[in-house]
Enzyme design. Structure first.
Site, PDB file in Angstrom:
ATOM      1  N   CYS A  85      88.782  33.417  43.998  1.00 64.11           N
ATOM      2  CA  CYS A  85      87.605  32.488  44.584  1.00 64.11           C
ATOM      3  C   CYS A  85      87.680  31.372  43.883  1.00 64.11           C
ATOM      4  O   CYS A  85      87.028  31.228  42.730  1.00 64.11           O
ATOM      5  CB  CYS A  85      86.339  33.255  44.400  1.00 64.11           C
ATOM      6  SG  CYS A  85      85.025  32.531  45.330  1.00 64.11           S
ATOM      7  N   THR A 363      63.775  43.697  54.473  1.00 63.57           N
ATOM      8  CA  THR A 363      63.596  43.694  55.898  1.00 63.57           C
ATOM      9  C   THR A 363      62.719  42.687  56.537  1.00 63.57           C
ATOM     10  O   THR A 363      61.768  42.188  55.860  1.00 63.57           O
ATOM     11  CB  THR A 363      63.511  45.080  56.367  1.00 63.57           C
ATOM     12  OG1 THR A 363      63.514  44.869  57.769  1.00 63.57           O
ATOM     13  CG2 THR A 363      62.284  45.601  55.917  1.00 63.57           C
ATOM     14  N   TYR A 364      63.129  42.285  57.576  1.00 62.44           N
ATOM     15  CA  TYR A 364      62.280  41.181  58.204  1.00 62.44           C
ATOM     16  C   TYR A 364      61.584  42.034  59.416  1.00 62.44           C
ATOM     17  O   TYR A 364      60.940  41.457  60.422  1.00 62.44           O
ATOM     18  CB  TYR A 364      62.746  39.990  58.872  1.00 62.44           C
ATOM     19  CG  TYR A 364      63.415  39.135  57.595  1.00 62.44           C
ATOM     20  CD1 TYR A 364      62.816  38.436  56.944  1.00 62.44           C
ATOM     21  CD2 TYR A 364      64.858  39.632  57.177  1.00 62.44           C
ATOM     22  CE1 TYR A 364      63.357  37.796  55.611  1.00 62.44           C
ATOM     23  CE2 TYR A 364      65.440  38.740  56.157  1.00 62.44           C
ATOM     24  CZ  TYR A 364      64.601  37.996  55.278  1.00 62.44           C
ATOM     25  OH  TYR A 364      65.315  37.268  54.284  1.00 62.44           O
ATOM     26  N   THR A 366      63.655  42.642  62.092  1.00 64.71           N
ATOM     27  CA  THR A 366      63.965  41.959  63.144  1.00 64.71           C
ATOM     28  C   THR A 366      65.426  42.709  63.598  1.00 64.71           C
ATOM     29  O   THR A 366      66.054  42.931  62.382  1.00 64.71           O
ATOM     30  CB  THR A 366      64.165  40.384  62.941  1.00 64.71           C
ATOM     31  OG1 THR A 366      64.990  40.404  61.713  1.00 64.71           O
ATOM     32  CG2 THR A 366      62.609  39.787  62.963  1.00 64.71           C
ATOM     33  N   THR A 375      64.853  48.925  60.805  1.00 65.14           N
ATOM     34  CA  THR A 375      66.077  48.959  60.659  1.00 65.14           C
ATOM     35  C   THR A 375      66.704  49.540  59.634  1.00 65.14           C
ATOM     36  O   THR A 375      67.758  49.290  58.909  1.00 65.14           O
ATOM     37  CB  THR A 375      66.725  47.297  60.540  1.00 65.14           C
ATOM     38  OG1 THR A 375      66.108  46.762  59.274  1.00 65.14           O
ATOM     39  CG2 THR A 375      66.251  46.519  61.564  1.00 65.14           C
ATOM     40  N   GLU A 440      70.978  36.995  59.555  1.00 65.00           N
ATOM     41  CA  GLU A 440      71.231  38.562  59.236  1.00 65.00           C
ATOM     42  C   GLU A 440      72.499  38.913  58.861  1.00 65.00           C
ATOM     43  O   GLU A 440      72.807  39.885  58.190  1.00 65.00           O
ATOM     44  CB  GLU A 440      70.902  39.115  60.707  1.00 65.00           C
ATOM     45  CG  GLU A 440      69.420  39.007  61.261  1.00 65.00           C
ATOM     46  CD  GLU A 440      69.245  39.672  62.669  1.00 65.00           C
ATOM     47  OE1 GLU A 440      68.557  40.443  62.646  1.00 65.00           O
ATOM     48  OE2 GLU A 440      70.077  39.150  63.636  1.00 65.00           O
TER      49      GLU A 440
HETATM   50  C1  LIG Z   1      70.872  43.200  58.506  1.00 67.34           C
HETATM   51  C2  LIG Z   1      69.861  42.928  59.615  1.00 67.34           C
HETATM   52  C3  LIG Z   1      70.233  43.881  60.470  1.00 67.34           C
HETATM   53  C4  LIG Z   1      68.458  43.302  59.077  1.00 67.34           C
HETATM   54  C5  LIG Z   1      67.343  43.254  59.918  1.00 67.34           C
HETATM   55  N1  LIG Z   1      67.230  41.721  60.513  1.00 67.34           N
HETATM   56  C6  LIG Z   1      65.815  43.302  58.985  1.00 67.34           C
HETATM   57  O1  LIG Z   1      65.195  42.696  58.975  1.00 67.34           O
HETATM   58  O2  LIG Z   1      65.836  44.369  58.918  1.00 67.34           O
END
Ligand SMILES: CC(C)C[C@H](N)C(=O)O
Length: 466
Positions: A85, A363-364, A366, A375, A440
């Site tokens: 790196c 997590t959001y 989303t 998720t 993401e």
């Molecule tokens: C890695 C992503 C799929 C995570 C998803 N945006 C979440 O907020 O949990």
């Protein structure tokens, strides 16, 4: 004029509003914005995680601790160099000089003191085959003349794994290529005899620009959401999906849902077989690793000894007579690693623990522009798959979920990012999880960083404990 710095700070306002974090250290982060390098700026797109990342990074590299500052930066250099790196090597060469480091050391491993040279084996093994670390490696350091104290060893190991995993992050975001290119456009870097005190990035690489645009788009969308939720739903698919077929995402959501609905009891043997199966499949993933190409740029090759030493798949690990599965029930971060590291290098365990926890739970809610999605199954599959590549098994986890939720290209990406990070190209980054936002994908890469970091530390701490 709208400067680079302004817009980055703006993006953070967006992220704070958007994610509604209860985070109160914003002022500190904003005050320090100009000292961050490009990689740190990318990490800042996830402020909740960033808070813990930067605290730990600063603690390891700049606060009171067992090792001298120059040694810390030199460890960063040899860890990053093992992963080829260049970006991190160059960055820490500058920091090393800024701390008053001896310029001769930058000529390579032959020019460093014996004591520092003695840790190189641990660096090499930790980087590629951490399961081969033994207590003898550690004893070799802590006994005899010029020996290391245990606190120094722990400090060094924590720094080494921090930079091994950070190198994976740099490559998995496709940043090394971009940063190499943008560094070439920057004014000549200082010569060895003229250290530069503060690292000031100038040009913003395209990837960071893309993240910024994405944040702005999200911000715009959030405003619209308040005004009209229906319009938002349309724009989710139109703006965020960028015309990409969303079937994959629908399928992933359905699979996550099915797994949450149907909780089937599974025998211990079946669970163990499923782990072995996933591990075996990981070993069979065709990876360019099979062809040994040692291609280290001359600007860093003097920091690399035994360049052919690389990751080895578990199938071949058998030949080394090593029991290959590391069972979390026998040695876990929560029950063992954390307290050991805390005891030997004051309180760093708290920082690492918070950072792991946030990376694991971040997590959001989303997914590719959809809101309120749970998720957790997907994220857990990613985390456990990463540790499976390092031979670590979470006994209570059904690895069948990994095969239901992660497709082959994603697994290949994860494996390459963990084990051969320099082989990830920007195209690889672009070609996986195409429906997801860049932020993401960075989120996935942060999980790669932390799950790998934790895996390395678990192996090293288990041996230290012996
Ligand atoms: C890695 C992503 C799929 C995570 C998803 N945006 C979440 O907020 O949990």
């Amino acid at each position: 004029m709208h400067t680079d710095m302004d817009s980055i700070v703006d993006c953070y306002d967006v992220e704070y509003e958007h994610n509604n974090f209860g985070y109160n250290n914003k002022q500190w982060i904003m005050d320090n914005v100009d000292v961050y390098d490009h990689v740190t700026k990318v990490i800042r797109y996830h402020p909740k995680y960033f808070e813990h990342y930067i605290k730990t990074h600063r603690y390891l590299m700049y606060d009171d601790g067992p090792l001298p500052f120059t040694t810390r930066h030199y460890l960063a250099i040899i860890a990053a160099a093992r992963n080829k790196c260049n970006y991190l090597v160059n960055l820490h060469e500058k920091e090393f000089l800024a701390e008053g480091g001896d310029t001769k050391w930058l000529n390579g491993l032959e020019f460093i003191p014996q004591k520092l040279r003695a840790i190189y084996d641990i660096n090499k093994i930790l980087a590629h085959r951490p399961w081969l670390l033994t207590k003898e490696h550690i004893e070799r350091l802590t006994k005899g003349t010029n020996s290391w104290s245990l606190a120094e060893v722990v400090h060094a190991i924590v720094i080494l794994s921090h930079f091994h995993s950070l190198s994976s992050f740099v490559f998995s975001c496709g940043l090394n290529q971009e940063l190499d290119a943008s560094l070439k456009n920057e004014p000549e870097s200082p010569t060895v005899s003229e250290p530069e005190p503060v690292i000031k990035p100038s040009t913003t690489p395209p990837f960071i620009q893309r993240l910024k645009l994405e944040q702005q788009r999200m911000h715009q969308m959030m405003k619209e959401q308040e005004e009209n939720k229906k319009i938002l739903q349309q724009s989710n698919s139109q703006v965020l999906m960028n015309g990409v077929n969303s079937d994959n995402i629908e399928m992933l959501m359905k699979r996550m849902q099915d797994l949450s609905d149907k909780k089937k009891e599974c025998s211990e043997t079946e669970l163990s077989n499923r782990f072995k199966n996933v591990e075996l499949q990981a070993a069979q993933l065709t990876s360019p690793a099979d062809v040994v190409i040692v291609n280290i740029s001359p600007s860093i090759s003097h920091y690399v000894d035994d360049p052919n030493y690389a990751y080895q798949d578990f199938a071949r690990r058998g030949a080394e007579n090593i029991p290959h599965t590391f069972r979390i029930q026998d040695y876990s971060w929560d029950d063992h690693g954390y307290s050991l590291v805390n005891r030997l290098y004051n309180d760093v365990g708290f920082l690492l623990d918070d950072k792991f926890r946030v990376a694991y739970n971040l997590t959001y809610k989303t997914l590719a522009g959809r809101q309120n999605v749970d998720t957790s199954k997907f994220r857990r599959a990613i985390w456990n798959y990463i540790q499976c590549i390092f031979g670590i098994r979470h006994d209570d986890y059904d690895y069948g979920e990994v095969n239901k939720l992660l497709d082959r290209p994603l697994k290949t990406f994860i494996k390459t990012a963990c084990c051969f990070p320099d082989r990830i190209t920007k195209q690889d980054y672009d070609s996986i999880l195409v429906e997801l936002l860049d932020s993401e994908k960075v989120h996935v890469n942060l999980m790669i960083l932390e799950a790998k970091n934790q895996a390395m530390l678990l192996y090293a701490l288990r041996e230290l404990n012996r």
